[in-house]
Scaffold this motif. Structure first.
Motif, PDB file in Angstrom:
ATOM      1  N   ARG A  28      -6.192  -1.530 -11.339  1.00 42.39           N
ATOM      2  CA  ARG A  28      -6.140  -0.981  -9.992  1.00 42.39           C
ATOM      3  C   ARG A  28      -5.348  -1.851  -9.021  1.00 42.39           C
ATOM      4  NH1 ARG A  28     -11.243  -0.249  -9.770  1.00 42.39           N
ATOM      5  NH2 ARG A  28     -11.433   1.994 -10.010  1.00 42.39           N
ATOM      6  N   SER A  31      -1.788  -1.014  -7.543  1.00 46.56           N
ATOM      7  CA  SER A  31      -1.778   0.087  -6.575  1.00 46.56           C
ATOM      8  C   SER A  31      -2.322  -0.368  -5.233  1.00 46.56           C
ATOM      9  CB  SER A  31      -2.610   1.265  -7.103  1.00 46.56           C
ATOM     10  OG  SER A  31      -2.053   1.793  -8.274  1.00 46.56           O
ATOM     11  N   ARG A  34       0.434  -2.390  -3.606  1.00 50.00           N
ATOM     12  CA  ARG A  34       1.537  -1.519  -3.155  1.00 50.00           C
ATOM     13  C   ARG A  34       1.231  -0.923  -1.779  1.00 50.00           C
ATOM     14  NH1 ARG A  34       1.233   2.225  -6.812  1.00 50.00           N
ATOM     15  NH2 ARG A  34       0.039   3.638  -5.474  1.00 50.00           N
ATOM     16  N   GLU A  35       0.019  -0.413  -1.608  1.00 49.47           N
ATOM     17  CA  GLU A  35      -0.353   0.158  -0.307  1.00 49.47           C
ATOM     18  C   GLU A  35      -0.441  -0.927   0.760  1.00 49.47           C
ATOM     19  OE1 GLU A  35      -0.461   3.360   0.210  1.00 49.47           O
ATOM     20  OE2 GLU A  35      -0.123   3.807  -1.912  1.00 49.47           O
ATOM     21  N   VAL A 100      -8.382   1.813  -3.787  1.00 43.89           N
ATOM     22  CA  VAL A 100      -7.024   2.002  -3.294  1.00 43.89           C
ATOM     23  C   VAL A 100      -7.096   2.771  -1.985  1.00 43.89           C
ATOM     24  CG1 VAL A 100      -4.735   2.938  -3.757  1.00 43.89           C
ATOM     25  CG2 VAL A 100      -6.115   2.023  -5.648  1.00 43.89           C
TER      26      VAL A 100
END
Length: 255
Positions: A28, A31, A34-35, A100
């Protein structure tokens, strides 16, 4: 502590530091990072890989995060405290590695602090209409009421996302962040601007936290008791409240 640092532009300082404690989140964490990196064009991401038995740290480093590794579990709160100490940004945003959250739901916290808010909280109070109301929710409401901030309802630094200014970090101090309710009490006592700015329903994003037995409940309740005790030491035994409505003299004792 072992540090794995991703390449950074020399001579530059980030505007935003995103701090992410993580334990065994290799599937996880990329991700999540990335955010986090998308919240601002000048952002550093700090991952606290604590007590991991998988390759969370390697994945985080490959995703561009500054990665601090600890062989033993720290817990989220201690991880945030250490991450804050290492952060270089003017705005510190705290999230967790086990959920996320889209950048569009993280930016309101960054914008709020950039606009002058010192502590920007998640405007999420949990399932308050269930009976009985969860004890952690009650503790959050009780602390805010004692602090004279009923308007905050159950908004708390215990919950992510939340963000603080560099000024708030200097006033609260990084070590205080290891007990989030106490840090919140210290911020309010110091006259910092504390506001619930945006709602992210973290209970739905991470249902593991709200179903069945919650091993963190006792820890969070203990943190709130510590915060209440701290407030009493600052304000006196009555926590700053007056005795004007007390009518002890009307009590009749019958033997």
């Amino acid at each position: 502590m072992k540090s794995l640092k991703a390449a950074e532009p020399s001579g530059t300082f980030p505007e935003v530091s995103v701090i992410i404690p993580a334990m065994n989140e290799s599937s996880r964490i990329a991700s999540v990072i990335r955010e986090a990196r998308a919240v601002h064009h000048n952002t550093e991401v700090i991952v606290l890989a604590n007590g991991c038995s998988d390759n969370t740290a390697e994945v985080a480093k490959a995703a561009g995060a500054i990665t601090l590794c600890f062989p033993e579990p720290l817990g989220h709160d201690v991880g945030r405290s250490i991450g804050a100490r290492e952060a270089c940004g003017n705005i510190l945003l705290f999230i967790d590695g086990d959920m996320v959250i889209h950048a569009r739901d993280l930016r309101p916290y960054v914008r709020a602090v950039a606009g002058g808010i010192d502590v920007a909280l998640n405007d999420y109070t949990g399932p308050i209409h269930r009976k009985p109301v969860h004890r952690v929710i009650l503790a959050k409401y009780a602390l805010n009421a004692m602090l004279g901030r009923r308007d905050l309802k159950g908004a708390s630094m215990t919950a992510v996302p939340h963000a603080i200014s560099r000024k708030a970090l200097e006033v609260i101090r990084s070590e205080m962040l290891s007990v989030p309710p106490k840090a919140q009490a210290a911020a309010i006592e110091a006259g910092l601007t504390v506001k619930a700015v945006h709602k992210v329903e973290v209970g739905k994003l991470n249902p593991r936290r709200v179903r069945g037995y919650d091993p963190l409940e006792a820890l969070v309740l203990g943190d709130h008791l510590e915060a209440l005790s701290w407030v009493i030491t600052q304000r006196g035994l009555r926590g700053g409240f007056q005795d004007e409505e007390d009518r002890r003299g009307r009590i009749e004792v019958k033997l």
